[in-house]
Design an enzyme around this catalytic site. Structure first.
Site, PDB file in Angstrom:
ATOM      1  CB  THR A  88       2.920   1.395  -4.603  1.00  0.00           C
ATOM      2  OG1 THR A  88       3.362   1.533  -3.289  1.00  0.00           O
ATOM      3  CG2 THR A  88       2.106   2.314  -4.919  1.00  0.00           C
ATOM      4  CB  THR A 123      -1.064   0.037   1.248  1.00  0.00           C
ATOM      5  OG1 THR A 123      -2.145  -0.453   0.548  1.00  0.00           O
ATOM      6  CG2 THR A 123      -1.144   1.511   1.842  1.00  0.00           C
ATOM      7  CE  LYS A 138      -4.064  -1.747  -0.659  1.00  0.00           C
ATOM      8  NZ  LYS A 138      -2.839  -1.694  -1.369  1.00  0.00           N
ATOM      9  CB  CYS A 142       7.067   1.893  -3.819  1.00  0.00           C
ATOM     10  SG  CYS A 142       6.652   0.804  -2.466  1.00  0.00           S
ATOM     11  N   GLY A 187      -8.055   5.811   5.192  1.00  0.00           N
ATOM     12  CA  GLY A 187      -7.238   4.825   4.444  1.00  0.00           C
ATOM     13  C   GLY A 187      -6.581   4.170   5.381  1.00  0.00           C
ATOM     14  CB  SER A 217       5.097  -0.436   0.832  1.00  0.00           C
ATOM     15  OG  SER A 217       4.606  -1.246   1.969  1.00  0.00           O
TER      16      SER A 217
END
Length: 178
Positions: free
Chosen positions: A168, A7, A39, A165, A51, A130
């Site tokens: 993601t 996430t 989320k 990332c 979130g 993340s």
């Protein structure tokens, strides 16, 4: 058991509009196990965006508790957040929950943690997860140096975070409060 990593959740407010966005990826070990996780939720008559990052079950349980607090305090976001943070830190079962929350309404935004943290940013940009640091850095640069809308800042910042990332992805969900 492999640790779930997932996430990026980002919230930005500009010109009276608050936008929260999140990607949809959930990763276990070195595998992506879901591409379209949701989320972000709307709470309290659609006036509050929340979130989460971390354990989905824990994040959803905390959202339910926040909804109860919002009802109890008639939508007073800071009071509901303070009471949730106190419960989260002091309650023996809640202390074990592993998640972070971003909470926003039209006027304010907060990051909540199980350590009792309720953080209101200096600038109306917050991120968790993340890829949160990547998204936040991008959003701050765009917020400070462009006239882009909150929605465009969130979308572009999540896109860039997803490029950097590995936890993601590019499947975004955005929610807006006007």
């Amino acid at each position: 058991m492999n640790k779930l990593k997932s996430t990026t959740v980002l919230v930005v407010r500009r010109n009276g509009i608050t936008v929260m966005g999140a990607d949809g990826q959930v990763t276990m070990g070195s595998s992506v196990i879901k591409h379209s996780a949701r989320k972000i939720r709307r709470l309290y008559k659609g006036n509050v965006l929340v979130g989460f990052a971390g354990s989905a079950a824990d994040g959803l349980a905390l959202m339910e508790r926040l909804e109860t607090k919002l009802e109890e305090f008639r939508g007073n976001l800071i009071k509901a957040c303070v009471e949730l943070a106190k419960d989260w830190r002091l309650d023996r079962s809640l202390r074990r929950l592993e998640a972070l929350l971003l909470v926003a309404d039209k006027e304010s935004m907060y990051l909540l943690s199980g350590g009792g943290d309720i953080i209101e940013p200096d600038e109306p940009v917050l991120a968790i997860g993340s890829g949160g640091d990547y998204a936040r850095a991008c959003a701050l640069a765009l917020y400070r140096h462009t006239d882009l809308s909150a929605e465009d800042i969130v979308r572009e910042s999540l896109r860039i975070a997803g490029d950097i990332c590995i936890y993601t992805n590019q499947n975004f969900v955005l929610e807006k409060l006007e």
